[in-house]
Structures are given as structure tokens and as C-alpha cells.
Design a protein around this motif. Structure first.
Motif, PDB file in Angstrom:
ATOM      1  N   GLN A   2     -16.191   2.465  -4.903  1.00 31.53           N
ATOM      2  CA  GLN A   2     -16.946   2.122  -6.111  1.00 31.53           C
ATOM      3  C   GLN A   2     -16.057   1.416  -7.134  1.00 31.53           C
ATOM      4  O   GLN A   2     -16.509   0.510  -7.844  1.00 31.53           O
ATOM      5  CB  GLN A   2     -17.550   3.384  -6.727  1.00 31.53           C
ATOM      6  CG  GLN A   2     -18.763   3.909  -5.994  1.00 31.53           C
ATOM      7  CD  GLN A   2     -19.903   2.904  -5.979  1.00 31.53           C
ATOM      8  OE1 GLN A   2     -20.309   2.387  -7.021  1.00 31.53           O
ATOM      9  NE2 GLN A   2     -20.420   2.613  -4.791  1.00 31.53           N
ATOM     10  N   MET A  34     -15.786  -2.154  -5.991  1.00 29.79           N
ATOM     11  CA  MET A  34     -17.009  -2.899  -6.289  1.00 29.79           C
ATOM     12  C   MET A  34     -17.069  -3.265  -7.766  1.00 29.79           C
ATOM     13  O   MET A  34     -17.457  -4.390  -8.131  1.00 29.79           O
ATOM     14  CB  MET A  34     -18.238  -2.082  -5.894  1.00 29.79           C
ATOM     15  CG  MET A  34     -18.395  -1.896  -4.395  1.00 29.79           C
ATOM     16  SD  MET A  34     -19.922  -1.032  -3.931  1.00 29.79           S
ATOM     17  CE  MET A  34     -21.147  -2.324  -4.182  1.00 29.79           C
ATOM     18  N   THR A  51     -13.092  -0.095   4.667  1.00 26.40           N
ATOM     19  CA  THR A  51     -14.273  -0.678   4.030  1.00 26.40           C
ATOM     20  C   THR A  51     -13.962  -2.075   3.521  1.00 26.40           C
ATOM     21  O   THR A  51     -12.950  -2.286   2.864  1.00 26.40           O
ATOM     22  CB  THR A  51     -14.722   0.196   2.846  1.00 26.40           C
ATOM     23  OG1 THR A  51     -15.013   1.516   3.312  1.00 26.40           O
ATOM     24  CG2 THR A  51     -15.952  -0.389   2.165  1.00 26.40           C
ATOM     25  N   ILE A  70     -15.683  -5.306   1.251  1.00 27.08           N
ATOM     26  CA  ILE A  70     -16.724  -5.562   0.259  1.00 27.08           C
ATOM     27  C   ILE A  70     -16.712  -7.050  -0.073  1.00 27.08           C
ATOM     28  O   ILE A  70     -15.655  -7.635  -0.303  1.00 27.08           O
ATOM     29  CB  ILE A  70     -16.481  -4.748  -1.027  1.00 27.08           C
ATOM     30  CG1 ILE A  70     -16.380  -3.249  -0.717  1.00 27.08           C
ATOM     31  CG2 ILE A  70     -17.579  -4.997  -2.053  1.00 27.08           C
ATOM     32  CD1 ILE A  70     -15.934  -2.402  -1.899  1.00 27.08           C
ATOM     33  N   LYS A  86     -19.614 -10.422  -1.617  1.00 21.07           N
ATOM     34  CA  LYS A  86     -20.928 -10.753  -2.148  1.00 21.07           C
ATOM     35  C   LYS A  86     -21.687 -11.611  -1.157  1.00 21.07           C
ATOM     36  O   LYS A  86     -21.200 -12.655  -0.736  1.00 21.07           O
ATOM     37  CB  LYS A  86     -20.798 -11.471  -3.488  1.00 21.07           C
ATOM     38  CG  LYS A  86     -20.252 -10.580  -4.588  1.00 21.07           C
ATOM     39  CD  LYS A  86     -20.103 -11.320  -5.902  1.00 21.07           C
ATOM     40  CE  LYS A  86     -19.554 -10.389  -6.981  1.00 21.07           C
ATOM     41  NZ  LYS A  86     -19.332 -11.094  -8.250  1.00 21.07           N
ATOM     42  N   ASN A  87     -22.867 -11.172  -0.813  1.00 23.38           N
ATOM     43  CA  ASN A  87     -23.759 -11.924   0.063  1.00 23.38           C
ATOM     44  C   ASN A  87     -24.858 -12.549  -0.770  1.00 23.38           C
ATOM     45  O   ASN A  87     -25.269 -11.989  -1.794  1.00 23.38           O
ATOM     46  CB  ASN A  87     -24.377 -11.000   1.116  1.00 23.38           C
ATOM     47  CG  ASN A  87     -23.970 -11.417   2.513  1.00 23.38           C
ATOM     48  OD1 ASN A  87     -23.251 -12.380   2.707  1.00 23.38           O
ATOM     49  ND2 ASN A  87     -24.433 -10.668   3.502  1.00 23.38           N
ATOM     50  N   LYS A 132     -25.004 -10.619  -4.254  1.00 28.43           N
ATOM     51  CA  LYS A 132     -25.028  -9.165  -4.393  1.00 28.43           C
ATOM     52  C   LYS A 132     -23.816  -8.566  -3.697  1.00 28.43           C
ATOM     53  O   LYS A 132     -23.547  -8.854  -2.531  1.00 28.43           O
ATOM     54  CB  LYS A 132     -26.311  -8.604  -3.781  1.00 28.43           C
ATOM     55  CG  LYS A 132     -26.435  -7.090  -3.905  1.00 28.43           C
ATOM     56  CD  LYS A 132     -27.712  -6.582  -3.248  1.00 28.43           C
ATOM     57  CE  LYS A 132     -27.818  -5.071  -3.343  1.00 28.43           C
ATOM     58  NZ  LYS A 132     -29.032  -4.561  -2.660  1.00 28.43           N
ATOM     59  N   THR A 133     -23.085  -7.738  -4.438  1.00 26.98           N
ATOM     60  CA  THR A 133     -21.904  -7.084  -3.880  1.00 26.98           C
ATOM     61  C   THR A 133     -22.332  -5.963  -2.948  1.00 26.98           C
ATOM     62  O   THR A 133     -23.099  -5.077  -3.334  1.00 26.98           O
ATOM     63  CB  THR A 133     -21.016  -6.516  -5.002  1.00 26.98           C
ATOM     64  OG1 THR A 133     -20.681  -7.557  -5.909  1.00 26.98           O
ATOM     65  CG2 THR A 133     -19.740  -5.920  -4.430  1.00 26.98           C
ATOM     66  N   SER A 134     -21.846  -6.020  -1.702  1.00 30.06           N
ATOM     67  CA  SER A 134     -22.262  -5.034  -0.697  1.00 30.06           C
ATOM     68  C   SER A 134     -21.070  -4.583   0.132  1.00 30.06           C
ATOM     69  O   SER A 134     -20.060  -5.288   0.255  1.00 30.06           O
ATOM     70  CB  SER A 134     -23.327  -5.627   0.236  1.00 30.06           C
ATOM     71  OG  SER A 134     -24.435  -6.091  -0.489  1.00 30.06           O
ATOM     72  N   ILE A 135     -21.220  -3.409   0.726  1.00 34.54           N
ATOM     73  CA  ILE A 135     -20.198  -2.827   1.599  1.00 34.54           C
ATOM     74  C   ILE A 135     -20.515  -3.179   3.049  1.00 34.54           C
ATOM     75  O   ILE A 135     -21.671  -3.101   3.478  1.00 34.54           O
ATOM     76  CB  ILE A 135     -20.129  -1.298   1.410  1.00 34.54           C
ATOM     77  CG1 ILE A 135     -19.430  -0.966   0.079  1.00 34.54           C
ATOM     78  CG2 ILE A 135     -19.415  -0.617   2.569  1.00 34.54           C
ATOM     79  CD1 ILE A 135     -19.388   0.517  -0.238  1.00 34.54           C
ATOM     80  N   PHE A 136     -19.479  -3.557   3.790  1.00 35.12           N
ATOM     81  CA  PHE A 136     -19.616  -3.877   5.205  1.00 35.12           C
ATOM     82  C   PHE A 136     -18.511  -3.142   5.980  1.00 35.12           C
ATOM     83  O   PHE A 136     -17.449  -2.843   5.439  1.00 35.12           O
ATOM     84  CB  PHE A 136     -19.471  -5.389   5.449  1.00 35.12           C
ATOM     85  CG  PHE A 136     -20.531  -6.214   4.788  1.00 35.12           C
ATOM     86  CD1 PHE A 136     -21.671  -6.604   5.480  1.00 35.12           C
ATOM     87  CD2 PHE A 136     -20.391  -6.608   3.464  1.00 35.12           C
ATOM     88  CE1 PHE A 136     -22.647  -7.370   4.862  1.00 35.12           C
ATOM     89  CE2 PHE A 136     -21.357  -7.378   2.841  1.00 35.12           C
ATOM     90  CZ  PHE A 136     -22.483  -7.761   3.543  1.00 35.12           C
ATOM     91  N   HIS A 194     -20.522 -14.877   7.981  1.00 34.29           N
ATOM     92  CA  HIS A 194     -20.897 -14.702   6.580  1.00 34.29           C
ATOM     93  C   HIS A 194     -20.611 -15.988   5.804  1.00 34.29           C
ATOM     94  O   HIS A 194     -19.459 -16.378   5.605  1.00 34.29           O
ATOM     95  CB  HIS A 194     -20.159 -13.519   5.971  1.00 34.29           C
ATOM     96  CG  HIS A 194     -20.448 -12.225   6.670  1.00 34.29           C
ATOM     97  ND1 HIS A 194     -21.632 -11.533   6.516  1.00 34.29           N
ATOM     98  CD2 HIS A 194     -19.718 -11.510   7.563  1.00 34.29           C
ATOM     99  CE1 HIS A 194     -21.617 -10.452   7.264  1.00 34.29           C
ATOM    100  NE2 HIS A 194     -20.467 -10.413   7.915  1.00 34.29           N
TER     101      HIS A 194
END
Length: 489
Positions: free
Chosen positions: A56, A59, A210, A212, A214-215, A236-240, A254
Motif C-alpha cells: 500500500q 501504491m 509484488t 505494481i 498503472k494500466n 489505474k494503479t494495480s497489483i500484479f 502490458h
């Protein structure tokens, strides 16, 4: 405002710009986090809440600084990759690394209660940061493969280690010796045969780390008059997660990574850590010189407005800065003197200091992140009836001064600057409060000298400038004094 005769000391600041086309990676690591995890009783070998808190924070950092397009983390470390065209802080190494580590530390404290609602944060966390200059995308690829490999190796080792200690009847020393020469396959067999654990079934969060970024996703922004929705692409910031974040298949799938960093032309099969370490951007501070670490608040004009600090000086805000500065002196014994004013503090390290082998990035990041954590932790002690609306952050730099005289001139420069700024701001804000606009107040004060400002304050507002609190006019100094007890030092 007039310049002082001491401003020549600025010439001792070194340029640390990272020249393009190098890709910039900022890697942060927890400072003495083994002790931190023990004091706060984190679960071994992995504490899921602690790892999610770390994620977090990453992010939040990425949301705060749009030039960061990719990050990867595990355990107590995170690597942040800036886009290849970044001009963030003019690509200055110390500025970028210190502000990111400061933001990370502040968010860590701010979000602690979300993840540990029944556990007190016993002391401020701090982090070390360094800059890695990747000369090409291929170097970045190998760097990421190296960090993910380290994630796997560490997690597998400590999964075995703590199973041996918790359920295998071994002491920590015995477990360490038992695993000394064990290979990857040996460790997998140990977990399966002795403890019934299939390592590959453990959480991907533990095994893979982890990443992170933005997609671009479609989002509804409004509705037309006829009721049809209007969509826009938003980042949008996302976890991959992936078993191999450095693979062509993962990376090239990506679009945002291809656009901001480029494509991987091949898979990475060989990792040489020593080769990657050669790209660390590090400067060693000159020996036998006074080292000054100066930290400044980032965007504190906005921060003070949002938090409604009194103008031109807020006693509580200054008290908070001084409390944090005192804590830094207690934490770092090599600091012998500090001076602060407004949202800045300067720390003087003793001449023969070997703190972090005089590596500038480690010294600056340790002090800046500790100060940032303390600022958030102490906020409610000072502002009891005011909420912290968002985490504060600071940047830092290290400067070497070769003689006592030049160090004295540096401190004189900062104190003269304190006086000049405070006298001007006292006039400015009294003019604004009396009915002038900010632009009118600026024009009114343009070209005025110190004597004229003092006369303005006395005649127009009945303020004798020389009677204002010393903290406003002269700043604050913090240092250690020897105490004598029962005739002994």
C-alpha cells in the motif's frame, strides 16, 4: 530579498544529475528491519499484513509521483522505476531518492493502524535508499530478474529455517548450520518430506513478490443528456504477480510498460549480481570533512495551507519540527549539531564520522525517512485537535565542508536566511491581514530594506520586530551538552 555574503557556501554542493538515456531505479530497503519485525512481533517467515502494508505504501508513492511507472517489492524492500523520459526533479539523484523514501516512510506510519489496528507502532520505521542507473532496458531486465530471484531464494530459505525452529526442534543456530549448504531442491524436499509442505502451494505474495504499475482502463466519467454513458481511458494503479516479471511474455503484454520503458527483446537467462551492482549511482563523501545533511519540506506551502498553519509562523508546527530534530539526534550519535527554521533542518556530522561508510545516499535516506516517520508519529502530540490530512514528505542532500570556518559560514548563511525570510513574511502577512491582496503586499515590499520593514511593522501594526520570539527570528539549535552527576561527567 537581499542575498547574504555567506551564499558562496552553495558552491560546495555537487551536481548529481543522472544523464539520459539511463533509466532511473530507486531501491529502498528497511533499515534494521529484522529488529523492527521482532519488536512488532511480525509472523515468521512472512507476515501477510506487513507485506500488504508495504504494498500500500508503494501504491501511494506511485500515485503521488506519476513519473514512477513500475515498482517491484518483497520482504522489506521496493524498487521504483521511472519512465525513460522522466525529468522528475531535473533527474537529481539525491532529490529523487530522498523524496521517495520520505513519502514511503510517512505513508507507512499513516497506514499502520489500517493493517495493525490492535498493535502499537513502538518506534519510527526508517529506510535506506539508493539509485540504480540502468544504462539500457536490458540492464533493467536483469535487475528485475535478480530482485525476483532473491525474493524466491530468501523466502524458500526462511520458510525452511522457521519450520526447523518452530516444528523441527532446532535452535536458530542449529537451523542455520543445517541449511548452510542446502540447494534449492534440497530445501523443497525438506519442506515436503519433513513438514508436508509443497512450497509451490504457498502464497504467490511470498514466493513471487509484488509488482505494481498503472494500466489503462475504461472508466465512466459522465452521462450525456440522453442518458448514454461517456467513457474515458484512465490510468489505474494495480497489483500484479508473475513467476517471472522479467520475461518477455509478461512485460510485453502490458502496453503501458512498452510505452513508458520499452520492450524486452529476449528472455533473461543469466543473472550476474556484481554486474548489476556496478550500475549503482553512489558517491562517497570526502573524508575528514564536515558533512551537513540538509532536509527541506516538499511543497510545504500547500501543506501549511491545507493544515491551516498560522502565518507567518505557527508555533506548534515549529515545535513539531524541533521534536523530530531532537529524535534524529538521539537516533544518530554521529550528529553533533543541528539548526532548523521553518520547514528545514541542517544536521552536522562529526568530521571523522564513518556512518554508513560515508555513503551519501544511505546517510541522507536514513535521516530523511526517520524524520518523516517521526513527523507523522508526533503529529497528534502537538496538534491534538487537528487531523493530519495527508502524509508530509521531505527531501535531503549531503554537502561536505572542508574547514571549521566554512561550516560556520554555512550555519551563518542559514540563520541570515531565517532572519531575512521571517522579517519579510512578518510584514507580508500583516499587510495581507490588514486588507491588501497578496500581489499588492508583494509590490508594497519590493525593494524595501531591513530598517524600512522594521519601521513598517512598528508604525502600521505596533509590532517591535526585536521582541518577537527568538525561534521566529533566529531559528532553533539542538546539540548535546555534558551533564555532571555527583562530581562525575
Amino acid at each position: 530579498m537581499a542575498n547574504s555574503k555567506y551564499e558562496y557556501v552553495k558552491s560546495f554542493e555537487v551536481e548529481d544529475e543522472i544523464m539520459p538515456p539511463n533509466l532511473i531505479v530507486i531501491r529502498i530497503d528497511g533499515r534494521d528491519f529484522r529488529r523492527f519485525s521482532e519488536v512488532h512481533e511480525f509472523e515468521k517467515p512472512n507476515d501477510e499484513r506487513a507485506l500488504n502494508l508495504l504494498n500500500q505504501c508503494a501504491m501511494a508513492v506511485m500515485e503521488e509521483y506519476p513519473d514512477i511507472v513500475f515498482s517491484y517489492g518483497y520482504s522489506d524492500e521496493y524498487s521504483f522505476v521511472l519512465k525513460k523520459t522522466s525529468k522528475f526533479y531535473q533527474r537529481r539523484s539525491s532529490k529523487i531518492s530522498s523524496v521517495i523514501v520520505s513519502c514511503f516512510a510517512s505513508v507507512y506510519v499513516t497506514k499502520w493502524k489500517e493493517f495493525f489496528p490492535h498493535k502499537e507502532l513502538r518506534y519510527p520505521p526508517s529506510f535506506l535508499s539508493r539509485v540504480v542507473c540502468c544504462a539500457s532496458l536490458e540492464v533493467l531486465q536483469v535487475y528485475l530478474a535478480w530482485r525476483q530471484r532473491d525474493c524466491h531464494d530468501q523466502n524458500q530459505y526462511y520458510t525452511c529455517f522457521w519450520e526447523l525452529v518452530k516444528n523441527g526442534g532446532k535452535t536458530e543456530t542449529e537451523a542455520q548450520e543445517f541449511l548452510k549448504d542446502a540447494k534449492e531442491q534440497d530445501r523443497n524436499e525438506l519442506l515436503h518430506q519433513q513438514f508436508g509442505i509443497n512450497y509451490n502451494d504457498s502464497l504467490a505474495l511470498f514466493r513471487q513478490g509484488t509488482c505494481i504499475f498503472k494500466n489503462e482502463v475504461e472508466d465512466f466519467v459522465k452521462y450525456n443528456e440522453d442518458g448514454t454513458p461517456v467513457k474515458r481511458l484512465r490510468r489505474k494503479t494495480s497489483i500484479f504477480r508473475s513467476e517471472n516479471i522479467a520475461s518477455r511474455r509478461f512485460w510485453n503484454a502490458h502496453a503501458i510498460l512498452l510505452k513508458e520503458l520499452g520492450n524486452f527483446s529476449d528472455d533473461c537467462f543469466k543473472i550476474n549480481p556484481d554486474y548489476i551492482r556496478s550500475f549503482v549511482f553512489e558517491s562517497k563523501l570526502m573524508p575528514s570533512t564536515w558533512v551537513v545533511i540538509r532536509i527541506d519540506g516538499c511543497h510545504f506551502h500547500r501543506f501549511s495551507d491545507v493544515h491551516e498553519f498560522n502565518k507567518p509562523n505557527d508555533i506548534q508546527a515549529l515545535d513539531l519540527m524541533n521534536l523530530c530534530a531532537m529524535a534524529v539526534l538521539e537516533e544518530f550519535q554521529d550528529i553533533v549539531f543541528s539548526y532548523g527554521v521553518s520547514d528545514e533542518y541542517s544536521y552536522v556530522l562529526k568530521k571523522d564520522s564513518q556512518l554508513y561508510q560515508r555513503q551519501a545516499s544511505k546517510i541522507v535516506s536514513a535521516i530523511v525517512s526517520f524524520f518523516s516517520s517521526m513527523y507523522v508519529m508526533k503529529w497528534k502530540d502537538v496538534f491534538q485537535n487537528k487531523d493530519l490530512k495527508y502524509p508530509s514528505s521531505f527531501d535531503g542532500r549531503a554537502v561536505c565542508y572542508p574547514s571549521n570556518e566554512i561550516l560556520q559560514d554555512y550555519l551563518a548563511w542559514r540563520q541570515v536566511d531565517c532572519h531575512i525570510n521571517n522579517q519579510y513574511n512578518t510584514c507580508f502577512w500583516n499587510l495581507v491581514k490588514s486588507g491588501k491582496s497578496k500581489s499588492e503586499a508583494q509590490i508594497y515590499l519590493k525593494g524595501t530594506q531591513a530598517r524600512e520593514k522594521n519601521e513598517l511593522l512598528l508604525k502600521e501594526f505596533g509590532i517591535d520586530y526585536t521582541t518577537l520570539p527568538l525561534m521566529f527570528r533566529q531559528g532553533s539549535s539542538i546539540f548535546r551538552e555534558r551533564e555532571y552527576l555527583d562530581g562525575r561527567e
